[in-house]
Write a protein that holds these residues in place. Structure first.
Motif, PDB file in Angstrom:
ATOM      1  N   PHE A 163      12.672  -4.948  -3.541  1.00  0.00           N
ATOM      2  CA  PHE A 163      13.562  -5.562  -2.543  1.00  0.00           C
ATOM      3  C   PHE A 163      12.971  -6.863  -2.011  1.00  0.00           C
ATOM      4  CE2 PHE A 163      17.246  -2.859  -1.719  1.00  0.00           C
ATOM      5  CZ  PHE A 163      16.935  -1.779  -2.528  1.00  0.00           C
ATOM      6  N   ALA A 164      11.644  -6.896  -1.881  1.00  0.00           N
ATOM      7  CA  ALA A 164      11.012  -8.135  -1.404  1.00  0.00           C
ATOM      8  C   ALA A 164      11.186  -9.240  -2.445  1.00  0.00           C
ATOM      9  CB  ALA A 164       9.540  -7.888  -1.102  1.00  0.00           C
ATOM     10  N   LEU A 165      11.025  -8.882  -3.733  1.00  0.00           N
ATOM     11  CA  LEU A 165      11.167  -9.900  -4.782  1.00  0.00           C
ATOM     12  C   LEU A 165      12.595 -10.425  -4.876  1.00  0.00           C
ATOM     13  CD1 LEU A 165       8.913  -8.486  -7.655  1.00  0.00           C
ATOM     14  CD2 LEU A 165       8.489 -10.498  -6.240  1.00  0.00           C
ATOM     15  N   SER A 166      13.565  -9.632  -4.403  1.00  0.00           N
ATOM     16  CA  SER A 166      14.959 -10.102  -4.466  1.00  0.00           C
ATOM     17  C   SER A 166      15.294 -11.041  -3.291  1.00  0.00           C
ATOM     18  CB  SER A 166      15.925  -8.921  -4.498  1.00  0.00           C
ATOM     19  OG  SER A 166      15.920  -8.281  -3.246  1.00  0.00           O
ATOM     20  N   ARG A 167      14.336 -11.240  -2.380  1.00  0.00           N
ATOM     21  CA  ARG A 167      14.547 -12.171  -1.263  1.00  0.00           C
ATOM     22  C   ARG A 167      13.986 -13.538  -1.637  1.00  0.00           C
ATOM     23  NH1 ARG A 167      14.498  -9.982   4.004  1.00  0.00           N
ATOM     24  NH2 ARG A 167      15.622  -8.043   4.004  1.00  0.00           N
ATOM     25  N   PRO A 168      14.827 -14.553  -1.716  1.00  0.00           N
ATOM     26  CA  PRO A 168      14.327 -15.881  -2.112  1.00  0.00           C
ATOM     27  C   PRO A 168      13.175 -16.369  -1.240  1.00  0.00           C
ATOM     28  CG  PRO A 168      16.735 -15.863  -1.933  1.00  0.00           C
ATOM     29  CD  PRO A 168      16.260 -14.532  -1.449  1.00  0.00           C
ATOM     30  N   GLU A 169      13.204 -16.047   0.063  1.00  0.00           N
ATOM     31  CA  GLU A 169      12.151 -16.579   0.950  1.00  0.00           C
ATOM     32  C   GLU A 169      10.809 -15.889   0.734  1.00  0.00           C
ATOM     33  OE1 GLU A 169      14.523 -14.502   1.808  1.00  0.00           O
ATOM     34  OE2 GLU A 169      13.998 -13.256   3.527  1.00  0.00           O
ATOM     35  N   LEU A 170      10.800 -14.746   0.054  1.00  0.00           N
ATOM     36  CA  LEU A 170       9.545 -14.018  -0.166  1.00  0.00           C
ATOM     37  C   LEU A 170       9.081 -14.070  -1.618  1.00  0.00           C
ATOM     38  CD1 LEU A 170      10.352 -10.788   1.904  1.00  0.00           C
ATOM     39  CD2 LEU A 170       8.879 -12.667   2.596  1.00  0.00           C
ATOM     40  N   HIS A 171      10.028 -14.362  -2.496  1.00  0.00           N
ATOM     41  CA  HIS A 171       9.792 -14.191  -3.929  1.00  0.00           C
ATOM     42  C   HIS A 171       8.520 -14.882  -4.435  1.00  0.00           C
ATOM     43  CE1 HIS A 171      10.234 -15.181  -8.193  1.00  0.00           C
ATOM     44  NE2 HIS A 171      10.736 -13.963  -8.288  1.00  0.00           N
ATOM     45  N   ASP A 172       8.416 -16.192  -4.236  1.00  0.00           N
ATOM     46  CA  ASP A 172       7.338 -16.944  -4.893  1.00  0.00           C
ATOM     47  C   ASP A 172       5.953 -16.504  -4.411  1.00  0.00           C
ATOM     48  OD1 ASP A 172       9.401 -18.147  -6.092  1.00  0.00           O
ATOM     49  OD2 ASP A 172       9.116 -20.139  -5.209  1.00  0.00           O
ATOM     50  N   GLU A 173       5.817 -16.386  -3.098  1.00  0.00           N
ATOM     51  CA  GLU A 173       4.509 -16.018  -2.546  1.00  0.00           C
ATOM     52  C   GLU A 173       4.088 -14.636  -3.039  1.00  0.00           C
ATOM     53  OE1 GLU A 173       4.457 -16.932   1.622  1.00  0.00           O
ATOM     54  OE2 GLU A 173       2.495 -15.976   1.832  1.00  0.00           O
ATOM     55  N   LEU A 174       5.058 -13.715  -3.060  1.00  0.00           N
ATOM     56  CA  LEU A 174       4.750 -12.344  -3.480  1.00  0.00           C
ATOM     57  C   LEU A 174       4.407 -12.293  -4.966  1.00  0.00           C
ATOM     58  CD1 LEU A 174       4.543  -9.389  -2.604  1.00  0.00           C
ATOM     59  CD2 LEU A 174       6.978  -9.146  -2.997  1.00  0.00           C
ATOM     60  N   MET A 175       5.149 -13.045  -5.767  1.00  0.00           N
ATOM     61  CA  MET A 175       4.865 -13.071  -7.207  1.00  0.00           C
ATOM     62  C   MET A 175       3.432 -13.573  -7.446  1.00  0.00           C
ATOM     63  SD  MET A 175       6.993 -11.949  -9.410  1.00  0.00           S
ATOM     64  CE  MET A 175       6.895 -12.760 -10.982  1.00  0.00           C
ATOM     65  N   ASP A 176       3.057 -14.640  -6.742  1.00  0.00           N
ATOM     66  CA  ASP A 176       1.696 -15.173  -6.900  1.00  0.00           C
ATOM     67  C   ASP A 176       0.668 -14.114  -6.530  1.00  0.00           C
ATOM     68  OD1 ASP A 176       2.736 -17.530  -7.666  1.00  0.00           O
ATOM     69  OD2 ASP A 176       2.390 -18.610  -5.777  1.00  0.00           O
ATOM     70  N   PHE A 177       0.930 -13.451  -5.416  1.00  0.00           N
ATOM     71  CA  PHE A 177      -0.005 -12.421  -4.948  1.00  0.00           C
ATOM     72  C   PHE A 177      -0.123 -11.289  -5.973  1.00  0.00           C
ATOM     73  CE2 PHE A 177      -0.402  -8.234  -2.979  1.00  0.00           C
ATOM     74  CZ  PHE A 177      -1.677  -8.332  -2.449  1.00  0.00           C
ATOM     75  N   LEU A 178       1.041 -10.838  -6.472  1.00  0.00           N
ATOM     76  CA  LEU A 178       1.024  -9.719  -7.429  1.00  0.00           C
ATOM     77  C   LEU A 178       0.290 -10.107  -8.709  1.00  0.00           C
ATOM     78  CD1 LEU A 178       4.666  -8.326  -7.035  1.00  0.00           C
ATOM     79  CD2 LEU A 178       2.554  -7.201  -6.328  1.00  0.00           C
ATOM     80  N   ALA A 179       0.583 -11.310  -9.217  1.00  0.00           N
ATOM     81  CA  ALA A 179      -0.048 -11.755 -10.467  1.00  0.00           C
ATOM     82  C   ALA A 179      -1.563 -11.812 -10.288  1.00  0.00           C
ATOM     83  CB  ALA A 179       0.509 -13.113 -10.873  1.00  0.00           C
ATOM     84  N   GLU A 180      -1.976 -12.354  -9.148  1.00  0.00           N
ATOM     85  CA  GLU A 180      -3.404 -12.503  -8.887  1.00  0.00           C
ATOM     86  C   GLU A 180      -4.078 -11.134  -8.747  1.00  0.00           C
ATOM     87  OE1 GLU A 180      -3.915 -15.798  -6.043  1.00  0.00           O
ATOM     88  OE2 GLU A 180      -5.543 -14.528  -5.277  1.00  0.00           O
ATOM     89  N   THR A 181      -3.422 -10.251  -7.972  1.00  0.00           N
ATOM     90  CA  THR A 181      -4.012  -8.932  -7.720  1.00  0.00           C
ATOM     91  C   THR A 181      -4.084  -8.121  -9.006  1.00  0.00           C
ATOM     92  OG1 THR A 181      -2.990  -9.021  -5.564  1.00  0.00           O
ATOM     93  CG2 THR A 181      -3.854  -6.887  -6.225  1.00  0.00           C
ATOM     94  N   VAL A 182      -2.970  -8.111  -9.759  1.00  0.00           N
ATOM     95  CA  VAL A 182      -2.960  -7.336 -11.004  1.00  0.00           C
ATOM     96  C   VAL A 182      -3.992  -7.929 -11.971  1.00  0.00           C
ATOM     97  CG1 VAL A 182      -1.561  -6.693 -13.024  1.00  0.00           C
ATOM     98  CG2 VAL A 182      -0.571  -6.570 -10.725  1.00  0.00           C
ATOM     99  N   GLY A 183      -4.030  -9.262 -12.059  1.00  0.00           N
ATOM    100  CA  GLY A 183      -4.981  -9.924 -12.951  1.00  0.00           C
ATOM    101  C   GLY A 183      -6.409  -9.546 -12.621  1.00  0.00           C
ATOM    102  N   SER A 184      -6.782  -9.606 -11.352  1.00  0.00           N
ATOM    103  CA  SER A 184      -8.185  -9.336 -11.021  1.00  0.00           C
ATOM    104  C   SER A 184      -8.498  -7.842 -11.171  1.00  0.00           C
ATOM    105  CB  SER A 184      -8.544  -9.854  -9.628  1.00  0.00           C
ATOM    106  OG  SER A 184      -7.721  -9.296  -8.676  1.00  0.00           O
ATOM    107  N   ARG A 185      -7.497  -6.965 -10.919  1.00  0.00           N
ATOM    108  CA  ARG A 185      -7.740  -5.523 -11.158  1.00  0.00           C
ATOM    109  C   ARG A 185      -8.000  -5.269 -12.632  1.00  0.00           C
ATOM    110  NH1 ARG A 185      -7.608  -1.493  -6.874  1.00  0.00           N
ATOM    111  NH2 ARG A 185      -7.397  -2.931  -5.168  1.00  0.00           N
ATOM    112  N   ARG A 186      -7.161  -5.902 -13.479  1.00  0.00           N
ATOM    113  CA  ARG A 186      -7.299  -5.675 -14.937  1.00  0.00           C
ATOM    114  C   ARG A 186      -8.670  -6.194 -15.403  1.00  0.00           C
ATOM    115  NH1 ARG A 186      -1.439  -6.442 -16.716  1.00  0.00           N
ATOM    116  NH2 ARG A 186      -0.743  -4.284 -16.545  1.00  0.00           N
ATOM    117  N   ALA A 187      -9.035  -7.352 -14.886  1.00  0.00           N
ATOM    118  CA  ALA A 187     -10.308  -7.950 -15.304  1.00  0.00           C
ATOM    119  C   ALA A 187     -11.490  -7.054 -14.916  1.00  0.00           C
ATOM    120  CB  ALA A 187     -10.465  -9.330 -14.678  1.00  0.00           C
ATOM    121  N   ALA A 188     -11.352  -6.367 -13.783  1.00  0.00           N
ATOM    122  CA  ALA A 188     -12.446  -5.520 -13.301  1.00  0.00           C
ATOM    123  C   ALA A 188     -12.543  -4.201 -14.070  1.00  0.00           C
ATOM    124  CB  ALA A 188     -12.249  -5.234 -11.813  1.00  0.00           C
ATOM    125  N   GLN A 189     -11.472  -3.851 -14.805  1.00  0.00           N
ATOM    126  CA  GLN A 189     -11.474  -2.544 -15.486  1.00  0.00           C
ATOM    127  C   GLN A 189     -12.337  -2.502 -16.739  1.00  0.00           C
ATOM    128  OE1 GLN A 189      -7.384  -1.455 -16.036  1.00  0.00           O
ATOM    129  NE2 GLN A 189      -7.226  -0.613 -13.992  1.00  0.00           N
TER     130      GLN A 189
END
Ligand code: UTP
Length: 297
Positions: free
Chosen positions: A271-297
């Motif tokens: 639902f947050a990603l479907s909000r234009p005012e939240l989309h970009d910031e959240l996508m950046d955060f998710l990509a970064e968080t998922v990326g660093s989690r994967r790298a740490a595994q």
């Protein structure tokens, strides 16, 4: 002429133990996806399906729900003074007219079927909807509206149906299908949370129903079923067994089980990603968080 579905029952008397300690003092239905409580999504969906009378089955500790739907004159005045018209509009959506909403109490949490039965005196000889606010459904056409439209052709009882992976099937009420007509299914009955080997299908019932008043009579006769609770699915299955039409509708939409933590979090992200005012910031955060989690595994 078929009677229109204008009443909906919202069973909200459960204890919400999966969200403790949050639900110690806040009803589960007030927990919010982004900035709107679960119950607001349910009310909006019901309105869009033509519901005009809203029946809440509540229990002790659910007072915050009644307050939520009340007018908030002070808040409105402040927003008006500050010219915050968008927020005023949002606030209006949450305010119910006097008499539009009624509350009945379930004295003891004896199960979903029992909760629905508690509203029996408010349903005359007419079909009614049941909405479980835990099941939030993102859909172009709201799920209950899809069901009401299908019901206008079929009559009888109707449940919302969804395919589930076999290993998860025994967590649901499952349909025993008599005739598969595409999106519409005619059913022989339903089994609540069967063992995997006894599952009649992988089509699960989720929290949207259109029911005839006969189901309320059936509920009055039922003994406790699966999990020691009075099961709504048992009362609907009785209808099918006595030769009355019961349908399942494979609805279009994405259902989130917001009664579970994982489902609630998934819905929050979607639902947050479907909000234009939240989309970009959240996508950046998710990509970064998922990326660093994967790298740490
Ligand atoms: P759940 O099975 O999710 O139970 O109920 P719950 O108590 O809300 O949550 P947990 O499992 O303890 O975390 C499904 C729906 O049926 C209602 C709930 O409020 C929810 O909307 N319900 C359940 C009742 O109204 N009364 C009951 O006795 C049981």
């Amino acid at each position: 002429m078929r009677k229109k579905v204008t009443k909906a029952i919202f069973p909200v008397a459960g204890m919400g133990t999966r969200f403790l300690p949050a639900t110690k003092s806040i009803p589960k239905e007030i927990l919010s996806l982004v900035d709107r409580p679960l119950i607001q999504y349910a009310i909006d969906e019901a309105r869009e399906a033509g519901i005009t009378e809203f029946i809440f089955v509540t229990s002790r500790g659910k007072g915050a729900l009644e307050d939520y739907f009340d007018a908030a004159p002070q808040l409105e005045q402040t927003l008006r003074k500050k010219n915050k018209h968008d927020l005023l509009e949002e606030l209006k959506r949450s305010t119910m007219d006097s008499g539009e909403i009624v509350y009945v109490r379930q004295r003891e949490a004896l199960g979903l079927g029992h909760a629905v039965w508690c509203a029996r005196r408010l349903i005359a000889n007419e079909p009614f909807a049941v909405i479980l606010p835990d099941d939030v459904i993102a859909a172009e056409k709201p799920c209950l509206k899809q069901m009401v439209e299908a019901y206008e052709n079929t009559g009888g009882c109707m449940v919302a149906a969804m395919e589930v992976p076999p290993h998860k099937a025994s967590a649901y009420g499952l349909l025993d299908v008599k005739e598969d007509m595409g999106s519409l299914l005619k059913i022989n009955g339903m089994v609540e949370k069967p063992d995997a080997k006894d599952a009649p299908s992988n089509l699960a019932v989720i929290g949207r129903y259109i029911l005839t008043p006969k189901v309320l009579n059936n509920l009055g006769k039922l003994k406790k079923g699966a999990g020691g609770e009075i099961q709504l699915t048992d009362a609907i299955a009785m209808e099918a067994k006595s030769g009355n039409d019961v349908y399942g509708l494979r609805f279009d939409g994405q259902r989130y089980d917001c009664g579970s933590k994982s489902g609630f979090l998934q819905a929050t992200i979607a639902f947050a990603l479907s909000r234009p005012e939240l989309h970009d910031e959240l996508m950046d955060f998710l990509a970064e968080t998922v990326g660093s989690r994967r790298a740490a595994q």
